[in-house]
Design a protein around this motif. Structure first.
Motif, PDB file in Angstrom:
ATOM      1  N   ILE A  47       0.841  -1.185   0.000  1.00  0.00           N
ATOM      2  CA  ILE A  47       0.000   0.000   0.000  1.00  0.00           C
ATOM      3  C   ILE A  47       0.882   1.242   0.000  1.00  0.00           C
ATOM      4  O   ILE A  47       2.093   1.162   0.264  1.00  0.00           O
ATOM      5  N   ASP A  48       0.283   2.393  -0.315  1.00  0.00           N
ATOM      6  CA  ASP A  48       0.957   3.663  -0.076  1.00  0.00           C
ATOM      7  C   ASP A  48      -0.034   4.609   0.583  1.00  0.00           C
ATOM      8  O   ASP A  48      -1.255   4.436   0.498  1.00  0.00           O
ATOM      9  N   TYR A  49       0.507   5.589   1.292  1.00  0.00           N
ATOM     10  CA  TYR A  49      -0.316   6.501   2.067  1.00  0.00           C
ATOM     11  C   TYR A  49      -0.566   7.761   1.254  1.00  0.00           C
ATOM     12  O   TYR A  49       0.365   8.463   0.877  1.00  0.00           O
ATOM     13  N   GLN A  50      -1.836   8.021   0.995  1.00  0.00           N
ATOM     14  CA  GLN A  50      -2.197   9.220   0.254  1.00  0.00           C
ATOM     15  C   GLN A  50      -2.361  10.418   1.174  1.00  0.00           C
ATOM     16  O   GLN A  50      -2.302  11.560   0.725  1.00  0.00           O
ATOM     17  N   TRP A  51      -2.576  10.154   2.441  1.00  0.00           N
ATOM     18  CA  TRP A  51      -2.690  11.218   3.430  1.00  0.00           C
ATOM     19  C   TRP A  51      -2.530  10.603   4.806  1.00  0.00           C
ATOM     20  O   TRP A  51      -2.967   9.474   5.056  1.00  0.00           O
ATOM     21  N   ALA A  52      -1.864  11.328   5.716  1.00  0.00           N
ATOM     22  CA  ALA A  52      -1.732  10.881   7.101  1.00  0.00           C
ATOM     23  C   ALA A  52      -1.798  12.110   7.989  1.00  0.00           C
ATOM     24  O   ALA A  52      -1.009  13.044   7.827  1.00  0.00           O
ATOM     25  N   ILE A 290       5.635   2.106   4.055  1.00  0.00           N
ATOM     26  CA  ILE A 290       6.351   2.773   5.140  1.00  0.00           C
ATOM     27  C   ILE A 290       6.498   4.241   4.762  1.00  0.00           C
ATOM     28  O   ILE A 290       6.875   4.549   3.625  1.00  0.00           O
ATOM     29  N   GLY A 291       6.207   5.140   5.687  1.00  0.00           N
ATOM     30  CA  GLY A 291       6.350   6.550   5.361  1.00  0.00           C
ATOM     31  C   GLY A 291       6.156   7.439   6.572  1.00  0.00           C
ATOM     32  O   GLY A 291       5.566   7.039   7.575  1.00  0.00           O
ATOM     33  N   PRO A 292       6.656   8.695   6.494  1.00  0.00           N
ATOM     34  CA  PRO A 292       6.545   9.622   7.624  1.00  0.00           C
ATOM     35  C   PRO A 292       5.147  10.208   7.739  1.00  0.00           C
ATOM     36  O   PRO A 292       4.372  10.220   6.776  1.00  0.00           O
ATOM     37  N   THR A 293       4.819  10.714   8.919  1.00  0.00           N
ATOM     38  CA  THR A 293       3.589  11.446   9.158  1.00  0.00           C
ATOM     39  C   THR A 293       3.944  12.859   9.614  1.00  0.00           C
ATOM     40  O   THR A 293       5.014  13.084  10.187  1.00  0.00           O
ATOM     41  N   LEU A 294       3.056  13.808   9.381  1.00  0.00           N
ATOM     42  CA  LEU A 294       3.355  15.217   9.641  1.00  0.00           C
ATOM     43  C   LEU A 294       3.544  15.532  11.120  1.00  0.00           C
ATOM     44  O   LEU A 294       4.043  16.602  11.467  1.00  0.00           O
ATOM     45  N   ALA A 298       5.620   7.951  12.048  1.00  0.00           N
ATOM     46  CA  ALA A 298       5.662   7.201  10.791  1.00  0.00           C
ATOM     47  C   ALA A 298       4.593   6.129  10.824  1.00  0.00           C
ATOM     48  O   ALA A 298       4.081   5.760  11.887  1.00  0.00           O
ATOM     49  N   LEU A 299       4.246   5.617   9.645  1.00  0.00           N
ATOM     50  CA  LEU A 299       3.366   4.472   9.490  1.00  0.00           C
ATOM     51  C   LEU A 299       4.129   3.378   8.755  1.00  0.00           C
ATOM     52  O   LEU A 299       4.909   3.667   7.838  1.00  0.00           O
ATOM     53  N   ALA A 300       3.908   2.120   9.153  1.00  0.00           N
ATOM     54  CA  ALA A 300       4.626   1.012   8.519  1.00  0.00           C
ATOM     55  C   ALA A 300       3.768  -0.239   8.538  1.00  0.00           C
ATOM     56  O   ALA A 300       3.105  -0.537   9.535  1.00  0.00           O
ATOM     57  N   THR A 301       3.773  -0.976   7.433  1.00  0.00           N
ATOM     58  CA  THR A 301       3.089  -2.259   7.366  1.00  0.00           C
ATOM     59  C   THR A 301       4.028  -3.362   7.817  1.00  0.00           C
ATOM     60  O   THR A 301       5.216  -3.360   7.507  1.00  0.00           O
ATOM     61  N   ALA A 302       3.473  -4.322   8.554  1.00  0.00           N
ATOM     62  CA  ALA A 302       4.279  -5.440   9.049  1.00  0.00           C
ATOM     63  C   ALA A 302       3.356  -6.595   9.387  1.00  0.00           C
ATOM     64  O   ALA A 302       2.172  -6.403   9.687  1.00  0.00           O
ATOM     65  N   GLY A 303       3.896  -7.812   9.359  1.00  0.00           N
ATOM     66  CA  GLY A 303       3.127  -8.990   9.733  1.00  0.00           C
ATOM     67  C   GLY A 303       3.662 -10.235   9.063  1.00  0.00           C
ATOM     68  O   GLY A 303       4.405 -10.171   8.080  1.00  0.00           O
TER      69      GLY A 303
END
Length: 567
Positions: A47-52, A290-294, A298-303
């Protein structure tokens, strides 16, 4: 109970509906399913984050081209919302138009509109601020004013003749990174969005480096520098884990999505302290989203797999490290069911781990009413898909054994079948070659599996625990038969009789008169119940009570008020 070919009907597909009670009413009144399960792919969806923002995030899934919003239920977003307070922009969603940018504070729905002046083009947006560039190469910070107009702050500090090459948002609502070239070299700096002041922090790159930052640190390539460092301070090298730069959280630089992973290992999200140099693992088996938040996190997928694939929120910890919290599960997409079997309160589903990939057995635990009680659980290694002849509706051949295991037929390169056994772990397969082909598994219980070969030979295979191979303990001509526990049930010597032979001792332990008007052509055994069929007539005999019950000889419903008690 084991799978019943006569007394229950199940449907194959992406979803399986479970109906566990026998009909007690006429055929036109069908029972409602007690539960539904879906076989889901083990492939972990990127996935990718379009907004956080402060209230949650939005992500895009590459499978199905879908978008989803996730809210943080335990987070109170900023109450004030307006362009005059940049900090509240942490919860602002920017939507770009032809010459405007619409801004909405997601948690309060306060909106504003930034109008891009003629001669300027959109570059990036962070919170309440929009960065543009005019035809002369000057950068501008635009914000909506209270009266509906747009304020325009030209960026000061960018060197003359500098050519911006990239604009990067990171872990800050008040800053935005600009990469530019000058005299053949690339440099990196930050625009302070409050006053539109630009400062260069790192120079000397031959190409655009990876850049991550927050309100404390700027990291570019192999160099790091404090954002509040005095003028003339030189960046220093830092210690990092494998992979690409993903975010800066507190004093920790996060790296992930490595280009190379040694065999037998999983990619991980790591953190390198920009203060001490210590490198730690933040999330194992983490890649993709995986990506930064303002807000500086950060947000990251894992499992471990697609059926347990989650988004984690990474935030600074009081000890200088980082902490993680699971905030969402990424739904795995459903795949087709190629076969199923039921026994011992467990439903086995057989299907591909990914579309066109290897196959695997997975299972769902069921309660006493047949309702699923847990998640899909892998119950076998990855398997080569079953070889089925065209039009063979009974292939693949599967049988749940009631002790947590299931058996199936596997075919070698010469077309010869083996009775294979899985279920107690996700690494072991037990096999017993039959030397036959075109076979069926009509029955199985515990360690014993009945095999009917296409040649007309019948075998009973023993697959004890703690071994990797099985043994054939009985061979004979094909006949109606069923296994329950350690007893093989076959037609007796008199009409309607069924005899039970103990498979370990070889002795006949019981002979029962079922009342069948023939030598049964089909026998099934569940606990004390024996099912028999003569083709046009069929019945069930209870060995515990001697009760004889007539049932339909086809797959139709039982007559009204004809219900079998639970075995």
């Amino acid at each position: 109970m084991t799978r019943s070919r006569r007394l229950a009907t199940v449907a194959l597909g992406g979803a399986v509906a479970l109906t566990c009670a026998l009909p007690t009413v006429p055929a036109q009144a069908a029972d409602s399913p007690v539960g539904t399960v879906r076989l889901r792919t083990e492939k972990r969806i990127e996935i990718d984050y379009q907004w956080a923002g402060a209230s949650g995030f939005q992500y895009h899934s590459y499978v199905g081209n879908s978008t989803a919003w996730v809210g943080y239920p335990d987070v109170v977003p900023p109450a004030h919302a307006g362009p005059d307070d940049l900090a509240t922009g942490i919860d602002v969603v920017n939507t770009r138009g032809a010459s405007t940018v619409t801004q909405r504070h997601r948690s309060t729905n306060v909106t504003a509109t930034v109008t891009i002046p003629a001669g300027q083009t959109y570059a990036a947006a962070v919170g309440w601020s929009v960065l543009t560039r005019d035809t002369a190469g000057t950068l501008h910070v635009l914000r909506a004013a209270a009266d509906g107009t747009t304020t325009d702050l030209p960026v000061a500090g960018l060197p003359t003749d500098a050519q911006p090459t990239a604009y990067v948002t990171g872990g800050s609502v008040g800053r935005l990174a600009v990469l530019y070239t000058l005299d053949g070299m690339t440099s990196v700096g930050l625009v302070d969005l409050a006053d539109a002041a630009f400062r260069t922090y790192v120079s000397g790159f031959s190409a655009d480096p990876e850049v991550v930052f927050n309100d404390r640190w700027l990291v570019a390539g192999s160099k790091a520098i404090r954002v509040d460092a005095g003028p003339g301070t030189q960046p220093t090298s830092y210690t990092r884990g494998p992979g690409h730069l993903e975010a800066v959280v507190g004093d920790q630089v996060l790296t992930g999505n490595p280009d190379f992973v040694p065999g037998g290992t999983q990619p991980a999200l790591t953190a390198g302290s920009l203060v001490t140099g210590a490198v730690t693992t933040v999330l194992s088996a983490s890649f993709g989203g995986i990506g930064p938040t303002l807000d500086g996190g950060a947000l990251a997928t894992a499992g471990p797999s697609g059926i347990d694939w989650n988004v984690h929120r990474v935030t600074p910890a009081q000890d200088g490290g980082v902490t993680t919290e699971k905030v969402a599960q990424i739904p795995a997409y459903a795949i087709g069911v190629n076969g199923l079997a039921l026994a011992g309160g467990e439903l086995f589903l057989y299907g591909a781990t990914t579309p066109g990939g290897y196959s695997r057995f997975n299972s769902f635990q069921l309660d006493a009413t047949g309702r699923p009680t847990g998640q899909q659980t892998p119950r076998s290694p990855a398997l080569t898909a079953s070889t089925c002849l065209a039009g063979d509706a009974a292939c693949p051949q599967l049988e749940a054994l009631g002790d947590g295991r299931a058996s199936y037929l596997s075919t070698d390169s010469e077309g010869k079948e083996s009775v294979s056994n899985i279920g107690l772990d996700t690494t072991t397969i037990r096999n017993e070659p039959t030397g036959d082909s075109g076979g069926r598994i009509p029955s199985g219980s515990g360690r014993y599996v009945l095999y009917n070969g296409g040649s007309g030979t019948q075998r009973v295979v023993d697959l004890p625990n703690g071994t990797t191979e099985g043994t054939t303990v009985l061979t004979g001509p094909r006949t109606a038969a069923a296994v329950w526990g350690q007893v093989l049930w076959t037609p007796g010597t008199t009409q309607g009789a069924v005899a039970g032979k103990h498979l370990k001792t070889g002795r006949t332990v019981s002979t029962v008169a079922t009342g069948a008007p023939c030598t049964p052509s089909d026998i099934q055994a569940v606990n004390t119940w024996l099912y028999w069929s003569c083709g046009s007539t069929a019945g069930v005999y209870d060995r515990a009570t001697g009760r004889k019950i007539t049932v339909p000889a086809d797959n139709g419903p039982a007559p009204p008020r004809r219900r079998l008690p639970d075995p």
